[in-house]
Design a protein around this motif. Sequence first.
Motif, PDB file in Angstrom:
ATOM      1  N   VAL A  99       8.914  15.440   2.561  1.00  0.00           N
ATOM      2  CA  VAL A  99       9.821  16.148   3.463  1.00  0.00           C
ATOM      3  C   VAL A  99       9.179  17.411   4.008  1.00  0.00           C
ATOM      4  CG1 VAL A  99      12.037  17.344   3.630  1.00  0.00           C
ATOM      5  CG2 VAL A  99      11.869  15.184   2.377  1.00  0.00           C
ATOM      6  N   ALA A 100       8.493  18.160   3.154  1.00  0.00           N
ATOM      7  CA  ALA A 100       7.848  19.387   3.601  1.00  0.00           C
ATOM      8  C   ALA A 100       6.819  19.105   4.695  1.00  0.00           C
ATOM      9  CB  ALA A 100       7.191  20.104   2.429  1.00  0.00           C
ATOM     10  N   ALA A 101       6.081  17.995   4.545  1.00  0.00           N
ATOM     11  CA  ALA A 101       5.085  17.630   5.550  1.00  0.00           C
ATOM     12  C   ALA A 101       5.744  17.235   6.862  1.00  0.00           C
ATOM     13  CB  ALA A 101       4.213  16.489   5.026  1.00  0.00           C
ATOM     14  N   VAL A 102       6.878  16.532   6.771  1.00  0.00           N
ATOM     15  CA  VAL A 102       7.616  16.159   7.980  1.00  0.00           C
ATOM     16  C   VAL A 102       8.094  17.409   8.713  1.00  0.00           C
ATOM     17  CG1 VAL A 102       9.683  15.015   8.883  1.00  0.00           C
ATOM     18  CG2 VAL A 102       8.345  13.927   7.060  1.00  0.00           C
ATOM     19  N   LEU A 103       8.676  18.348   7.980  1.00  0.00           N
ATOM     20  CA  LEU A 103       9.157  19.580   8.600  1.00  0.00           C
ATOM     21  C   LEU A 103       7.997  20.405   9.156  1.00  0.00           C
ATOM     22  CD1 LEU A 103      11.946  20.718   6.105  1.00  0.00           C
ATOM     23  CD2 LEU A 103      12.189  19.383   8.205  1.00  0.00           C
ATOM     24  N   GLY A 104       6.866  20.377   8.472  1.00  0.00           N
ATOM     25  CA  GLY A 104       5.699  21.097   8.961  1.00  0.00           C
ATOM     26  C   GLY A 104       5.181  20.511  10.267  1.00  0.00           C
ATOM     27  N   ALA A 119       0.814  -1.219   0.000  1.00  0.00           N
ATOM     28  CA  ALA A 119       0.000   0.000   0.000  1.00  0.00           C
ATOM     29  C   ALA A 119       0.845   1.265   0.000  1.00  0.00           C
ATOM     30  CB  ALA A 119      -0.929   0.006   1.218  1.00  0.00           C
ATOM     31  N   VAL A 120       2.129   1.106   0.322  1.00  0.00           N
ATOM     32  CA  VAL A 120       3.015   2.272   0.388  1.00  0.00           C
ATOM     33  C   VAL A 120       3.699   2.434  -0.965  1.00  0.00           C
ATOM     34  CG1 VAL A 120       5.014   3.299   1.514  1.00  0.00           C
ATOM     35  CG2 VAL A 120       3.386   1.946   2.849  1.00  0.00           C
ATOM     36  N   THR A 121       3.358   3.476  -1.659  1.00  0.00           N
ATOM     37  CA  THR A 121       3.881   3.638  -3.014  1.00  0.00           C
ATOM     38  C   THR A 121       4.802   4.846  -3.173  1.00  0.00           C
ATOM     39  OG1 THR A 121       1.906   4.906  -3.612  1.00  0.00           O
ATOM     40  CG2 THR A 121       1.868   2.521  -4.021  1.00  0.00           C
ATOM     41  N   GLY A 122       4.798   5.743  -2.213  1.00  0.00           N
ATOM     42  CA  GLY A 122       5.595   6.958  -2.357  1.00  0.00           C
ATOM     43  C   GLY A 122       6.700   7.060  -1.327  1.00  0.00           C
ATOM     44  N   ALA A 123       7.468   8.138  -1.436  1.00  0.00           N
ATOM     45  CA  ALA A 123       8.531   8.425  -0.471  1.00  0.00           C
ATOM     46  C   ALA A 123       8.005   9.408   0.564  1.00  0.00           C
ATOM     47  CB  ALA A 123       9.734   9.012  -1.204  1.00  0.00           C
ATOM     48  N   LEU A 124       8.827   9.715   1.546  1.00  0.00           N
ATOM     49  CA  LEU A 124       8.443  10.698   2.546  1.00  0.00           C
ATOM     50  C   LEU A 124       8.197  12.055   1.901  1.00  0.00           C
ATOM     51  CD1 LEU A 124      10.819  10.206   5.631  1.00  0.00           C
ATOM     52  CD2 LEU A 124       8.365   9.750   5.527  1.00  0.00           C
ATOM     53  N   GLY A 137      16.716  12.401   3.199  1.00  0.00           N
ATOM     54  CA  GLY A 137      17.353  12.540   1.895  1.00  0.00           C
ATOM     55  C   GLY A 137      18.780  13.041   1.898  1.00  0.00           C
ATOM     56  N   SER A 138      19.347  13.352   3.051  1.00  0.00           N
ATOM     57  CA  SER A 138      20.743  13.800   3.096  1.00  0.00           C
ATOM     58  C   SER A 138      21.693  12.636   2.879  1.00  0.00           C
ATOM     59  CB  SER A 138      21.064  14.433   4.454  1.00  0.00           C
ATOM     60  OG  SER A 138      20.441  15.672   4.624  1.00  0.00           O
ATOM     61  N   SER A 139      22.840  12.933   2.283  1.00  0.00           N
ATOM     62  CA  SER A 139      23.953  11.997   2.261  1.00  0.00           C
ATOM     63  C   SER A 139      24.764  12.271   3.523  1.00  0.00           C
ATOM     64  CB  SER A 139      24.811  12.226   1.012  1.00  0.00           C
ATOM     65  OG  SER A 139      25.960  11.413   1.054  1.00  0.00           O
TER      66      SER A 139
END
Length: 473
Positions: free
Chosen positions: A80-85, A73-78, A198-200
């Motif tokens: 990021v903007a929503a996480v920071l929000g 059911a999980v098809t996308g990635a995080l 997403g950081s290295s």
Amino acid sequence: MTSIEYDVIVIGAGPVGENVADRVVQGGLTAAIVERELVGGECSYWACMPTKALLRSGSALRAARQLPGAREAVTGALDVAAVLGRRDEFASNWQDDGQVSWLESAGIVLHRGQGRLAGDRVVEVTGAGGAVVTLTARHAVVVATGSSALLPDVPGLRESQPWTSREAAAAKEVPGRLVVIGAGVVATEMATAYSTLGSSVTLLARHGVLPAAEPFAGERVTASLREAGVSVRLGTEAVSVKRDQAGAVHIETADGERIEADEVLVAVGRTPNTGDLGLDRVGLAPGAWLAVDDTMRVAGGGQWLYAAGDVNRRALLTHQGKYQARAVGDVIVARAKGEKVDDGSWGRHVATADARAVPQVVFTDPEVASVGLTAAAAEAAGLRIRVVDYNLGAVAGAALHSEGYQGQARMVVDEDGKVIVGLTLVGPDVAELIHAATIAIVGEVPLDRLWHAVPAYPTVSEIWLRLLETYGR
């Protein structure tokens, strides 16, 4: 110059200071609290709450991907903007209106500004405009100013404007390349968070990963970080740092490697916020940790000066600071009323658990939850111990929790007392298991009695039965 008198004055309005003030007000005394930044302190805006918000979304996504049915059911990635929000919401967008309202409702008076000791029971508060208000305490002054990130004397580091835990918790953008100097709790949690976002990430671990924990905990977290793409460099450290005109940071390590990054995070320890408190006015050393007894009274500070939380260096954890706050609040009220202070072992007027039963969770992947002594610490304390290890993934509840669950549990037993003195759990979502171990250690529950605390089946808590079975009767 205005002068005001209260029963108790608390310097620092973080969770510790708030709890001290609330406790003494509940005990019938008046209290004022002094704060130079945001009411709510480090935990609310730059530590516990925002950092765990940064970590939680990635943890939930990994958990879903480990379960057939949910995985599909999980098809996308995080997002990021929503996480920071969401992080911003948990940090109240760095506004303290709500916490100020709580102080008012609790009957605690707030004085904004830099508080400094000016003599016995006297605190001078310098406000934003330079006006000074003098506060006098009838009974006690409590220092609850916490700690700040320690910046080591690495050439060029300070000039490079590195991130500390504050910048990592409040960053508005995710850097493409992040170097983390350190490998303790803050370092590993932020390496986990930013690699997920997403950081290295490159982690410089001079003394290994999570060196204060049981060795297997650091080993499992190291392996997981590497699997997530983090470059973990063991046994090395930064020897020079330079930020160029384009904004890139250049780090040279002890083994001659040169690493380029967009940001560098320093997480190698903490330093007390006591440098500008006027400690020299009462015969104490500015910038030093404040040594206290079990009632939190400061050594050399007379009968009126107390210190709670990070600033006394007993246990640099929010929950332990709040525990100390409740103890010191009760102590001050009891002494103010002329009551006898119950300062025996585990008495309510003392803080002893921060030496004997400190629970802690590291919210990495996997989580590390521990309480009490490691095996090495128990041996160093002279205890005759037995160590019991068990594969947490072999517990039925763990297998149900997620496909391929991997984890480990270690119980440290005092063989003379036949009680648990330490327990460490490593694995997904083990944070919620640690309080049972805390109760067992604080209550000094004999192993024979623990056999009658039957864990529900099938839950991960069945690890308790497996540890006891492995120990034997």
